[in-house]
Every structure is written in structure tokens, then in C-alpha cells.
Design a protein around this motif. Structure first.
Motif, PDB file in Angstrom:
ATOM      1  N   HIS A  17       2.569   1.539  -3.504  1.00 20.64           N
ATOM      2  CA  HIS A  17       1.640   1.927  -4.565  1.00 20.64           C
ATOM      3  C   HIS A  17       1.174   3.375  -4.458  1.00 20.64           C
ATOM      4  O   HIS A  17       0.668   3.936  -5.435  1.00 20.64           O
ATOM      5  N   THR A  18       1.317   3.975  -3.285  1.00 19.94           N
ATOM      6  CA  THR A  18       0.929   5.382  -3.140  1.00 19.94           C
ATOM      7  C   THR A  18       2.074   6.338  -3.505  1.00 19.94           C
ATOM      8  O   THR A  18       1.897   7.549  -3.464  1.00 19.94           O
ATOM      9  N   HIS A  75      -2.187  -5.578  -8.871  1.00 21.72           N
ATOM     10  CA  HIS A  75      -3.229  -6.220  -8.064  1.00 21.72           C
ATOM     11  C   HIS A  75      -3.909  -7.381  -8.787  1.00 21.72           C
ATOM     12  O   HIS A  75      -4.282  -8.374  -8.149  1.00 21.72           O
ATOM     13  N   ASN A  99      -7.051  -3.818  -2.313  1.00 25.06           N
ATOM     14  CA  ASN A  99      -7.250  -2.376  -2.391  1.00 25.06           C
ATOM     15  C   ASN A  99      -8.645  -2.138  -2.952  1.00 25.06           C
ATOM     16  O   ASN A  99      -8.966  -2.592  -4.062  1.00 25.06           O
ATOM     17  N   ALA A 130       0.840  -1.203   0.000  1.00 23.08           N
ATOM     18  CA  ALA A 130       0.000   0.000   0.000  1.00 23.08           C
ATOM     19  C   ALA A 130       0.870   1.246   0.000  1.00 23.08           C
ATOM     20  O   ALA A 130       0.601   2.210  -0.728  1.00 23.08           O
TER      21      ALA A 130
END
Length: 326
Positions: A151-152, A254, A270, A148
Motif C-alpha cells: 500500500h505504500t 481496508h 492502518n 503495508a
């Protein structure tokens, strides 16, 4: 020191002592089998220290034909990419084995090689079957948090971290073209793919037509299965085989995680993903892995059973898209 290694034993010893010091005497070298794009050795020293030797020898890459012809959808091979992504991931707090030294001189050997941290533990897939559910929770929750966070990390154009300037078009268009190439290869070797090639191609176009343009891309690993996550004895996950990491649609990651991690994807899920991109990328993965499995099978990959099963399984998954709809 015993066992075959790409480096002569004297050269390996000299290299290790230049990097670590005179107290590091190579005691044992073993080939860590399984890689399709680079050769990996475990180096054990008489003082109890261990590390890994990575060798980027194109002659032992099972996709060297595509690399030589520049006929792959995005380069994911090379010591330059490894070093660049190792630095980038580390700077952003994403665990990956430390790079001790990279040798690109090619004065003794016609390939690049590196000494890298050895993670003493198991691949994440070993935790699929652990009886201790607390260990499972710890490993996969940490991995979910790490992904997470990764990916941000975003920017407004896709590509490698060292790429400057805007890229033209949308990143999924690149994989659209790649899917056509891989579908053509698979159709030459699998009867059911050849018989339904037109429908498979129509499905590809239909899935692609539903995707709306985007100018926001996250940093992804690119091929993150449970075999590309090492877990140390403190239950900390590390990402390995990082050469393909780049800015891209995170749905690409994903859609791969979803079928590679199975029930354990619940830790990585997500809820903000684009469902149309998820479908398109999943379909692309099935086509690409069908072709990839066939190429490993045809090019002498040591685990022929794995290569065959990979091609058969993903060809069936791709065909299900046209049989069951989406």
C-alpha cells in the motif's frame, strides 16, 4: 492422466514439456473449484512436481455479461492483467505464485491459459481456527507487513500499472456510479432493497459528499479476502487472484479487509486511513456484493447456498446503514 480439462491431454502434455522439459509427464489433473472468473486446475506430474493451470475462458466467467458489455467499474479479468500484475508484485517483493508460462496464441483454443506455481498449503482462512497461536501470529503479521509494504507503493493517479497519464476526477466517483448500477439490479430481486431504494441512494450521496479530493493512491489487490491468500508450509502468505490489482484509495482495500478478516483485521489495521472513505467504500462493498451474490445465484454458480447467503447478508448490512445511521 484423468479428469476433464480445458486442454486435450495430448496438448496439455506437449505444453508442459515445452515449458518444463521432457521429464515432466502429466499424471493427474483435478479441477480446483471456487473461482467465479477463471477456471483453475491442479496438474500433478509423475516426477512429483505439481503446478496450476489457469484458463481464462470467458464462457465460464459468471460475470461475462458485464465484461462483454464493458459494464463493470474496473476490469479485473484477463490473462494480460494477471501477467502484468504478477510481474509488478514480484518486482516489488510482494509474494504471489510464479508465472511459468502464458499462452495467448489461441491457435488451438479460443482462450488464454497459463502454467503457474502451485502453493502447497492452505488458504489464510484456515488459520482463523488454528490452536497454535504462534502460527496465527506468524501468518497474519507477515500478511500485515506485506500489505503495508504494498500500500505504500504510491503514485499521483489511479488505475492499472500500465496506465500512463493522469486520470480525471477522483477514483471514488467511479464506484459511486457502479453502486447505482448494482443497487438498481438488487432492487429488482430483493423486496427490502426495492422498498428502501430511495433511502439507500440518499445514503450513498451523503457518504460521498463527505470525501475530500486526493491525489495520492496506493497499490491494492482489489478483492483481498482470506480466500485470496495462500499460505505455504513455511507459513509464508502469497496473494492470488491478482487480476484486479491497481492504484486506488487504500481505504477501498481496508474497508474490505475489515469485514472479511474480522477479529484478525487487527494484524492488518492502518491507523492513518480516512474515516469518510472507509464508510463510503464499506457501503459500496455491501451494495456490490449483494448484486454480485444475486448474479452468481441467477447464473448457475455451483455453490448456490454461498451465493444466496452472500446476497442476503450484504443486503442486510446495506440496510443497516439507513436503519442505524453512520
Amino acid at each position: 492422466m484423468d479428469n476433464y480439462c480445458h486442454l486435450d491431454k495430448v496438448d496439455l502434455q506437449d505444453y508442459a514439456q515445452k515449458v518444463f522439459g521432457a521429464g515432466y509427464v502429466v499424471d493427474h489433473v483435478s479441477n480446483m473449484h471456487g473461482g467465479a472468473q477463471k477456471v483453475v486446475y491442479k496438474i500433478e506430474f509423475s516426477n512429483g512436481f505439481s503446478c496450476v493451470l489457469y484458463v481464462w475462458d470467458l464462457t465460464m466467467n459468471y460475470f461475462q455479461e458485464e465484461i462483454a458489455a464493458d459494464n463493470i467499474h474496473e476490469r479485473s479479468y484477463g490473462s494480460d492483467l494477471f501477467a502484468m500484475n504478477s510481474k509488478y508484485l514480484t518486482e516489488h517483493g510482494i509474494r504471489t505464485p510464479a508465472l511459468y508460462d502464458l499462452n495467448t496464441e489461441r491457435n488451438l483454443y479460443p482462450f488464454d491459459y497459463a502454467l503457474v506455481e502451485y502453493i502447497d498449503g492452505h488458504k489464510a482462512e484456515a488459520y482463523f481456527h488454528r490452536s497454535d497461536l504462534r502460527d496465527q501470529d506468524s501468518v497474519f503479521q507477515q500478511l500485515g507487513e506485506m500489505l503495508a509494504s504494498m500500500h505504500t507503493i504510491e503514485r499521483h493517479f489511479y488505475g492499472k500499472t500500465n496506465q500512463s497519464g493522469m486520470t480525471s476526477g477522483n477514483c471514488h466517483h467511479m464506484l459511486m456510479e457502479n453502486a447505482k448500477v448494482q443497487l438498481d439490479y438488487a432492487s429488482q430481486h430483493i423486496d427490502s432493497i426495492r422498498e428502501h431504494q430511495s433511502k439507500l441512494l440518499d445514503t450513498l450521496y451523503e457518504l460521498e459528499s463527505r470525501i475530500k479530493p486526493r491525489i495520492r493512491y496506493g497499490f491494492i489487490h482489489g478483492e483481498l479476502g482470506p480466500d485470496h491468500v495462500m499460505v505455504n508450509d513455511r507459513l509464508e502468505p502469497y496473494l492470488i487472484d491478482i487480476e484486479g490489482a491497481m492504484f486506488f484509495d487504500i481505504e477501498h482495500e481496508h474497508s474490505f479487509l475489515e469485514f472479511r478478516f474480522g477479529d484478525f483485521y487487527r494484524y492488518l489495521k492502518n491507523d492513518t486511513l480516512d474515516p469518510y472513505r472507509m464508510l463510503f467504500y464499506r457501503y459500496h462493498h455491501h451494495i456490490s456484493l449483494t448484486s454480485g451474490g444475486l448474479k452468481l445465484l441467477h447464473r448457475g454458480f455451483p455453490d448456490q447456498q454461498f451465493a444466496s447467503q452472500l446476497a442476503v447478508h450484504h443486503s442486510q448490512c446495506a440496510l443497516r446503514f439507513i436503519e442505524e445511521g453512520f
